[in-house]
Design a protein around this motif. Structure first.
Motif, mmCIF file in Angstrom:
data_model
loop_
_atom_site.group_PDB
_atom_site.id
_atom_site.type_symbol
_atom_site.label_atom_id
_atom_site.label_comp_id
_atom_site.label_asym_id
_atom_site.label_seq_id
_atom_site.Cartn_x
_atom_site.Cartn_y
_atom_site.Cartn_z
ATOM 1 N N TYR A 274 77.387 29.841 85.687
ATOM 2 C CA TYR A 274 76.213 30.734 86.600
ATOM 3 C C TYR A 274 76.612 32.238 86.387
ATOM 4 C CZ TYR A 274 80.814 31.298 89.174
ATOM 5 O OH TYR A 274 82.361 31.578 89.429
ATOM 6 N N VAL A 275 75.523 32.982 86.595
ATOM 7 C CA VAL A 275 75.740 34.421 86.545
ATOM 8 C C VAL A 275 74.764 35.102 87.627
ATOM 9 C CG1 VAL A 275 73.596 34.545 84.999
ATOM 10 C CG2 VAL A 275 75.338 36.437 84.935
ATOM 11 N N GLY A 276 75.423 36.137 88.264
ATOM 12 C CA GLY A 276 74.688 36.843 89.079
ATOM 13 C C GLY A 276 75.129 38.234 89.564
ATOM 14 N N GLY A 277 74.538 38.916 90.436
ATOM 15 C CA GLY A 277 74.938 40.306 90.773
ATOM 16 C C GLY A 277 74.132 40.758 91.862
ATOM 17 N N GLY A 278 74.648 41.866 92.287
ATOM 18 C CA GLY A 278 73.983 42.566 93.455
ATOM 19 C C GLY A 278 73.852 43.903 93.540
ATOM 20 N N VAL A 313 78.609 42.449 89.334
ATOM 21 C CA VAL A 313 78.325 41.260 88.409
ATOM 22 C C VAL A 313 79.306 40.433 88.309
ATOM 23 C CG1 VAL A 313 76.294 42.724 87.242
ATOM 24 C CG2 VAL A 313 78.649 42.487 85.962
ATOM 25 N N TYR A 314 79.050 39.223 88.183
ATOM 26 C CA TYR A 314 80.031 38.046 87.836
ATOM 27 C C TYR A 314 79.173 36.889 87.140
ATOM 28 C CZ TYR A 314 77.001 36.302 91.711
ATOM 29 O OH TYR A 314 76.048 36.081 92.606
ATOM 30 N N SER A 315 80.174 36.334 86.404
ATOM 31 C CA SER A 315 79.736 35.200 85.548
ATOM 32 C C SER A 315 80.752 34.155 85.350
ATOM 33 C CB SER A 315 79.125 35.745 84.248
ATOM 34 O OG SER A 315 80.023 36.436 83.488
ATOM 35 N N SER A 316 80.285 32.801 84.879
ATOM 36 C CA SER A 316 81.497 31.941 84.488
ATOM 37 C C SER A 316 80.462 30.875 83.780
ATOM 38 C CB SER A 316 82.007 31.111 85.646
ATOM 39 O OG SER A 316 82.765 30.199 85.279
ATOM 40 N N VAL A 317 80.999 30.559 82.531
ATOM 41 C CA VAL A 317 80.732 29.563 81.638
ATOM 42 C C VAL A 317 81.591 28.632 81.192
ATOM 43 C CG1 VAL A 317 79.261 29.232 79.579
ATOM 44 C CG2 VAL A 317 78.872 31.208 80.753
ATOM 45 N N GLU A 318 81.272 27.263 81.333
ATOM 46 C CA GLU A 318 82.218 26.393 80.693
ATOM 47 C C GLU A 318 81.477 25.739 79.494
ATOM 48 O OE1 GLU A 318 83.704 23.838 83.451
ATOM 49 O OE2 GLU A 318 84.661 25.346 84.819
ATOM 50 N N LEU A 319 82.251 25.315 78.268
ATOM 51 C CA LEU A 319 81.724 24.558 77.116
ATOM 52 C C LEU A 319 82.597 23.398 77.044
ATOM 53 C CD1 LEU A 319 81.575 27.774 74.893
ATOM 54 C CD2 LEU A 319 79.462 26.856 76.265
ATOM 55 N N SER A 320 81.690 22.539 76.683
ATOM 56 C CA SER A 320 82.495 21.126 76.090
ATOM 57 C C SER A 320 81.879 20.514 74.900
ATOM 58 C CB SER A 320 82.229 20.271 77.196
ATOM 59 O OG SER A 320 82.570 18.892 77.214
ATOM 60 N N TYR A 321 82.771 19.850 73.992
ATOM 61 C CA TYR A 321 82.310 19.198 72.796
ATOM 62 C C TYR A 321 83.045 17.856 72.691
ATOM 63 C CZ TYR A 321 81.375 18.220 67.843
ATOM 64 O OH TYR A 321 81.099 17.569 66.676
ATOM 65 N N GLU A 322 82.602 16.921 72.759
ATOM 66 C CA GLU A 322 83.092 15.668 72.722
ATOM 67 C C GLU A 322 83.152 15.103 71.206
ATOM 68 O OE1 GLU A 322 82.821 11.238 74.684
ATOM 69 O OE2 GLU A 322 81.227 12.522 74.834
ATOM 70 N N ILE A 323 84.439 15.368 70.606
ATOM 71 C CA ILE A 323 84.545 15.112 69.044
ATOM 72 C C ILE A 323 84.296 13.468 68.777
ATOM 73 C CG2 ILE A 323 86.111 15.265 67.417
ATOM 74 C CD1 ILE A 323 87.558 17.452 68.773
#
Length: 811
Positions: A274-278, A313-323
């Motif tokens: 998610y990403v956002g701001g105000g 502003v705020y943001s958070s990203v999660e990445l996943s790779y299933e080998i």
């Protein structure tokens, strides 16, 4: 020491226990395998629910494993109906009539489910989702089941969560204590640790799935947080394809907020975040500071106003790779930044009964502000094993950087008998830390063993400077005052090992373990050349026992010890003189604190649910805020290890669907607080009852409309030297879903009957009485639009273990 730690790690990681699954005397087992008829393959995560064949009441439920197998134990020897449910498949019901003495195991073999393309359009959920769920070591609040979540903030939701209270100045307490750890998605957030008020008031509740309160954390969690852990869960599973939502929210008078959440998956790669701001528009509030000194009698009075505005502003990203099916790589990035500007105008006057002291007055102008900047980077590798998908080995690394800068440009006008110079002060404080962690989970038939090791390398820093307006060669210039400036580094390394066990047998569940933490502290005051060096080791036990009874009832006992290590804001020697008569500073000589917690919880679920908890916690040498008088016109507030704190608490929460359209919930706490200690040569003792209560009702006249009402009451706070007044809050909400349930329109009014609220915090000693009163804007309006988009088909893989730096409490 290193050899001992290595031996302990190896012992923890290779521990295995051979167990056999046997039916307890008089209890039966139902087991089988779920098969997808279209693929002729095992079907995981199907729901298997056991219903009493005679009373039609639910008895027990479980999920099928990845290989399609399931097992339900601890069943009375009688007849049952087995219901198998999975999204996208036809529901199947099977009668089980073979459980009896001598044949306590019923193997229903393969249960074949057929796909149903029309099932999703045919199913209607008529029961309201329960807001609160009790587990063996925690209670969780389902934010998405609360209709107010579409337009409210995370701070608004916290007011409704069991065991949490939020006072009139938005200070958060857990089980009546200000010492706890708060993180997002199981990971620490320095942003929340140091600036929870502004961040949680900015974060939309629509981002949050649920809020967990972990009161007896198991050994895998760091020992920090006297009262426990608050975990805000925001991450969502994603599927092949993508989905997301856009939320636009406006709060009157605070301003707008825009937020975007999204998930996407293609093959073995997935991303969610998610990403956002105000923009916090300029709002002016009033305040009052007053102090009366008894010998000699003197009075200090300071009125004023404060204007506050800013952006974030705020943001958070999660990445996943299933080998492959056994190897998984995940990563995360979190970035938050904000800046708020403040202007204060405070007319001040001082009078004294001492004939040798002249009356004093001036007008204090403070033009300043504060800002924060946080970056979190995480990387996890998870190795699975063929013998059991729940057997896992996880290696994790995390880097965190957080800084908080504040400055004040102070000037005085309209002076009468006041000679202190104008000045500028600034402080840049924060944390840099690296964390390494290894976790191993070894499941057996009824026993799960967990073990791990962790190392945190943390550097807390503070650089402060004060410049006084000085006449140099006939010109007024700002000159640095070395006696009021300070550079401070505080290195804190924490090394830990843990071993825990979860055992399930019939209606009993035991979860217990031990955590050992060794802490090394090395602090340097560069300004005066002094330093301190300290080492200590703590062994932290934890135990939770749950007994399930008929009719969906359970009883849970919990015990644990918890630590509180001082954080940078309690340690920081920076002296805040933004108000020259009321100064604040930290104490770099603070020690860690140990608490002891006992609790007993009764829970019943069904058509409605109810939970009752009794708890008792005591702490010696707790870190408390203390104030002393330096002179007739000047007080100093800091922290010290002087408090002995005890609290006995009773919590009651529950919800009930009065009708199909009307649902009510209640969350209340009654507790008694004792606190005593000696500071500045005086003995203080304070005690008394406290309560915080929240009640809400939700009415759904149709599938597309939701109406909600909420009311809360919190009684006064009790501190070593003082406390606060009580406060009440309320809200009304209305939401409408349109465009095939893709767009939700929500409106909320907070405190509709009260425009302003007066909140007072006070300190009372034998020498003086001091109080701060804030006249806060209380009636606010929220309006939001939430639009959902996207298409899904299969789940993202996520690590089941990751780093939780819950070893430093929220300040």
């Amino acid at each position: 020491m290193r050899h001992i730690l290595l031996v302990l790690i190896l012992l923890c990681l290779v521990t295995t226990v051979h167990a056999q699954t046997t039916a307890a005397k008089g209890l039966g087992i139902i087991k089988g395998t779920i098969i997808d008829s279209a693929k002729n393959a095992p079907l995981g995560y199907a729901t298997i629910a056991v219903v009493d064949a005679e009373t039609k009441q639910p008895v027990k439920s479980t999920l099928s494993k990845d290989n399609g197998s399931f097992e339900l134990s601890g069943l009375a020897l009688k007849s049952y109906q087995l219901n198998v449910i999975s999204v996208g498949y036809q529901t199947k019901s099977i009668a089980v009539n073979t459980l009896k003495e001598g044949a306590a195991t019923a193997n229903v073999d393969k249960i074949i489910l057929a796909p149903s393309s029309s099932q999703l359009n045919e199913v209607k959920v008529t029961a309201a989702k329960p807001l609160v769920k009790q587990e063996i070591d925690r209670v969780s609040y389902d934010v998405q089941a609360d209709p107010d979540s579409k337009a409210q903030t995370a701070m608004d939701m916290l007011r409704k969560v069991p065991l949490i209270s939020v006072d009139g100045d938005d200070n958060i307490q857990l089980q009546g204590s200000g010492s706890y750890k708060i993180f997002i998605n199981g990971k620490p957030s320095q942003m929340l640790a140091n600036n929870p008020k502004d961040i949680l008031k900015a974060m939309p509740a629509a981002n949050i799935l649920k809020i967990e309160v972990i009161t007896t954390p198991p050994a895998k969690y760091d020992a920090e947080g006297l009262a426990g852990i608050i975990n805000i869960i925001t991450s969502k599973t994603a599927d092949d394809g993508y989905n997301g939502s856009v939320t636009a929210r406006y709060n009157l008078p605070w301003g707008p907020n825009l937020n975007l959440t999204g998930t996407a998956k293609q093959g073995k790669f997935g991303v969610s975040g998610y990403v956002g701001g105000g923009d916090r528009i300029a709002v002016t509030t009033n305040s009052l500071n007053e102090r009366q000194t008894y010998a000699p009698v003197s009075d200090f009075l300071q009125t004023g106003s404060r204007q506050n505005k800013g952006k974030y502003v705020y943001s958070s990203v999660e990445l996943s790779y299933e080998i492959d099916t056994l190897n998984l790589l995940t990563g995360s990035v979190e970035y938050d930044k904000g800046r708020f500007d403040q202007f204060q105008d405070q007319p001040t006057q001082f009078t004294s009964a001492d004939p040798g002291t002249l009356p004093q007055s001036y007008r204090l102008l403070n033009n300043g502000g504060y800002g924060w900047d946080e970056t979190d980077l995480g990387l996890n590798y998870q190795l699975g094993f063929k013998r059991d998908k729940k057997q896992l080995l996880t290696a994790s690394y995390q880097y965190t950087y957080f800084s908080n800068e504040n400055h004040s440009d102070i000037s005085t006008v309209d002076r009468v008998n006041y000679n202190s110079p104008d000045n500028n002060q600034q402080n840049n404080a924060g944390t840099r830390q690296h964390t390494l962690q290894l976790d191993y989970v070894h499941p057996l038939k009824q026993l799960t063993i967990e073990a791990g090791a962790k190392a945190i390398f943390r550097n807390n820093f503070s650089n402060s400077e004060v410049e006084n307006l000085t006449n140099v060669n006939g010109q007024n210039v700002f000159v640095t005052d070395p006696t009021l400036s300070n550079d401070f580094n505080y290195h804190q390394n924490v090394y830990s090992l843990y071993n825990s066990y979860t055992y399930k047998a019939g209606n009993w569940t035991w979860k217990g373990g031990v955590r050992m933490e060794h802490t090394h502290v090395d602090a340097n005051f560069f300004t005066d050349g002094s330093s301190l060096n300290r080492d200590y080791t703590n062994v932290i036990p934890s135990l939770s026992i749950m007994r399930n009874f008929s009719k969906n009832q359970s009883l849970t006992f919990g015990f644990t010890n918890r630590l509180e290590r001082p954080g940078i804001w309690q340690l920081n020697p920076f002296v805040d003189r933004s108000n020259p008569q009321i100064i604040n500073t930290g104490n770099p000589d603070l020690h860690a604190v140990l608490s002891h917690l006992f609790e007993l919880t009764y829970n019943k679920s069904g058509i409605g649910n109810i939970s009752a908890k009794l708890s008792y916690m005591y702490t010696n040498n707790s870190i408390v805020s203390v104030t002393k008088l330096i002179s007739d016109t000047l007080s100093e507030t800091t922290y010290d290890n002087v408090g002995k704190y005890k609290t006995a608490r009773f919590n009651l929460n529950g919800s009930y669907p009065i009708t199909k359209q009307l649902n009510a919930s209640l969350n209340t706490a009654l507790f008694y607080v004792w606190i005593k200690g000696t500071y500045n040569g005086e003995f203080y003792s304070n005690k008394g009852p406290r309560t915080n209560t929240n009640a809400s009702v939700t009415y759904k006249p149709g599938d597309d409309w939701t109406i909600g009402a909420n009311y809360g009451y919190n009684s006064h706070l009790i501190w070593l030297q003082g406390g606060s007044n009580h406060y009440m809050y309320s809200s009304l909400s209305l939401s409408k879903v349109i465009l095939n349930k893709k767009l939700t329109i929500t409106g909320v009014v907070n405190n509709p009957t009260q425009k302003l609220y007066t909140y007072t915090q006070f300190t009372s000693t034998p020498d003086f009485y001091q109080a701060n009163t804030q006249y806060q804007i209380y009636r606010t309006f929220n309006f939001s639009l939430n639009y959902k988009f996207g298409k899904l088909s299969s789940d993202i893989k996520k690590n089941q273990r990751s780093i939780n730096n819950d070893d430093v409490s929220k300040q």
